[in-house]
Design an enzyme around this catalytic site. Structure first.
Site, PDB file in Angstrom:
ATOM      1  N   GLY A 270       0.715  -1.253   0.008  1.00 48.68           N
ATOM      2  CA  GLY A 270      -0.090  -0.104  -0.038  1.00 48.68           C
ATOM      3  C   GLY A 270       0.947   1.324  -0.021  1.00 48.68           C
ATOM      4  N   LEU A 271       0.219   2.449  -0.186  1.00 49.74           N
ATOM      5  CA  LEU A 271       0.938   3.718  -0.048  1.00 49.74           C
ATOM      6  C   LEU A 271       1.770   3.740   1.190  1.00 49.74           C
ATOM      7  CD1 LEU A 271      -1.867   5.946  -1.825  1.00 49.74           C
ATOM      8  CD2 LEU A 271       0.414   5.136  -2.967  1.00 49.74           C
ATOM      9  N   SER A 272       2.587   4.749   0.988  1.00 45.66           N
ATOM     10  CA  SER A 272       3.304   5.330   2.485  1.00 45.66           C
ATOM     11  C   SER A 272       2.266   5.958   3.187  1.00 45.66           C
ATOM     12  CB  SER A 272       4.532   6.233   1.858  1.00 45.66           C
ATOM     13  OG  SER A 272       5.034   6.715   2.967  1.00 45.66           O
ATOM     14  N   GLY A 273       2.195   5.555   4.364  1.00 45.82           N
ATOM     15  CA  GLY A 273       1.140   6.341   5.516  1.00 45.82           C
ATOM     16  C   GLY A 273      -0.140   5.522   5.432  1.00 45.82           C
ATOM     17  N   SER A 274      -0.315   4.475   4.563  1.00 48.77           N
ATOM     18  CA  SER A 274      -1.516   3.873   4.501  1.00 48.77           C
ATOM     19  C   SER A 274      -1.769   2.953   5.957  1.00 48.77           C
ATOM     20  CB  SER A 274      -1.694   2.868   3.318  1.00 48.77           C
ATOM     21  OG  SER A 274      -0.280   1.902   3.327  1.00 48.77           O
ATOM     22  N   GLY A 275      -0.715   2.607   6.706  1.00 50.94           N
ATOM     23  CA  GLY A 275      -0.808   1.977   7.884  1.00 50.94           C
ATOM     24  C   GLY A 275      -0.341   0.444   7.743  1.00 50.94           C
ATOM     25  N   LYS A 276       0.571   0.195   6.790  1.00 44.50           N
ATOM     26  CA  LYS A 276       1.152  -1.259   6.648  1.00 44.50           C
ATOM     27  C   LYS A 276       1.976  -1.545   7.834  1.00 44.50           C
ATOM     28  CE  LYS A 276       3.704   0.024   3.155  1.00 44.50           C
ATOM     29  NZ  LYS A 276       3.141   1.421   3.283  1.00 44.50           N
ATOM     30  N   SER A 277       2.919  -0.934   8.001  1.00 44.55           N
ATOM     31  CA  SER A 277       3.476  -1.370   9.422  1.00 44.55           C
ATOM     32  C   SER A 277       2.825  -1.427  10.508  1.00 44.55           C
ATOM     33  CB  SER A 277       5.047  -0.299   9.317  1.00 44.55           C
ATOM     34  OG  SER A 277       5.624  -0.285   8.378  1.00 44.55           O
TER      35      SER A 277
ATOM     36  N   SER B 165       5.955  -1.786  -2.107  1.00 43.07           N
ATOM     37  CA  SER B 165       5.905  -2.643  -3.354  1.00 43.07           C
ATOM     38  C   SER B 165       5.010  -2.305  -4.254  1.00 43.07           C
ATOM     39  CB  SER B 165       5.853  -4.322  -2.718  1.00 43.07           C
ATOM     40  OG  SER B 165       4.628  -4.241  -1.902  1.00 43.07           O
TER      41      SER B 165
END
Length: 199
Positions: A34-41, A108
């Site tokens: 997902g985009l940066s800031g989407s909450g992946k981590s 990615s």
């Protein structure tokens, strides 16, 4: 490029099934994209904790952390991003073979790269989780001030601004982090894994 004529693959005496049996659960990749800031981590860490609490062995490969070591020699050009994902895919495959669940949190951005990682492992060993969040919301959050820098031209080839993000075509899961709390998102992931009998 390695000369494959001079190397030999050594098969382990302990099989993936034996490792899984010892651990008491399946092993697979949970690929958060997902985009940066989407909450992946954030989501990956919360899911990892939920798995850990159920005594499911797991490890997180996080985009930023990997660039401190394994990929510290790579930049953010399209070529370097592809190489970064290739490396992560190979490492993730090793975790699957070890009988563990590996959670990866990487932008990615390219469909082809994610597909190539999927091809590295067997069917049902790759769970693509599209952490979906509108660009405007990601930019509003901007926890690392990266969008701010990209808008000022301080960061080049930034995904979502001047470099594309190719949305997953058929992900196993779509988690909308702008609509649900972290806890609710974790429930969605865990419910899917239970339904598929992965945990």
């Amino acid at each position: 490029m390695t000369n494959k004529k001079n190397i030999t693959w050594h098969t382990s005496m302990i099989t993936k099934k034996q490792r899984r049996d010892q651990n008491g659960h399946q092993s697979f990749i949970l690929w958060f994209t997902g985009l940066s800031g989407s909450g992946k981590s954030t989501l990956a860490n919360a899911v990892a904790k939920a798995l850990f609490n159920r005594k499911i062995r797991n490890y997180i490969l996080d985009g930023d952390n990997i660039r401190f070591g394994l990929s510290k020699n790579l930049g953010f050009s399209e070529e370097d991003r592809k190489e970064n994902i290739r490396r992560i895919g190979e490492v993730a495959k090793l975790f699957v073979d070890s009988g563990q669940v590996v959670l990866t949190a990487f932008i990615s951005p390219f469909q082809e790269d994610r597909h190539q990682v999927r091809q590295l492992v067997e069917q049902n060993e790759f769970v693509e989780v599209y952490v979906k969040c509108p660009l405007a919301e990601c930019e509003k959050r901007d926890p690392k001030r990266l969008y701010q820098k990209a808008r000022k031209g301080e960061i080049k080839e930034f995904t979502g601004i001047d470099s594309p993000y190719e949305e997953p075509i058929k992900p196993e899961l779509v988690i909308e982090t702008n609509r649900y709390s972290v806890e609710e998102c974790v429930v969605q992931v865990m419910t899917y894994l239970e339904k598929e009998q992965l945990i």
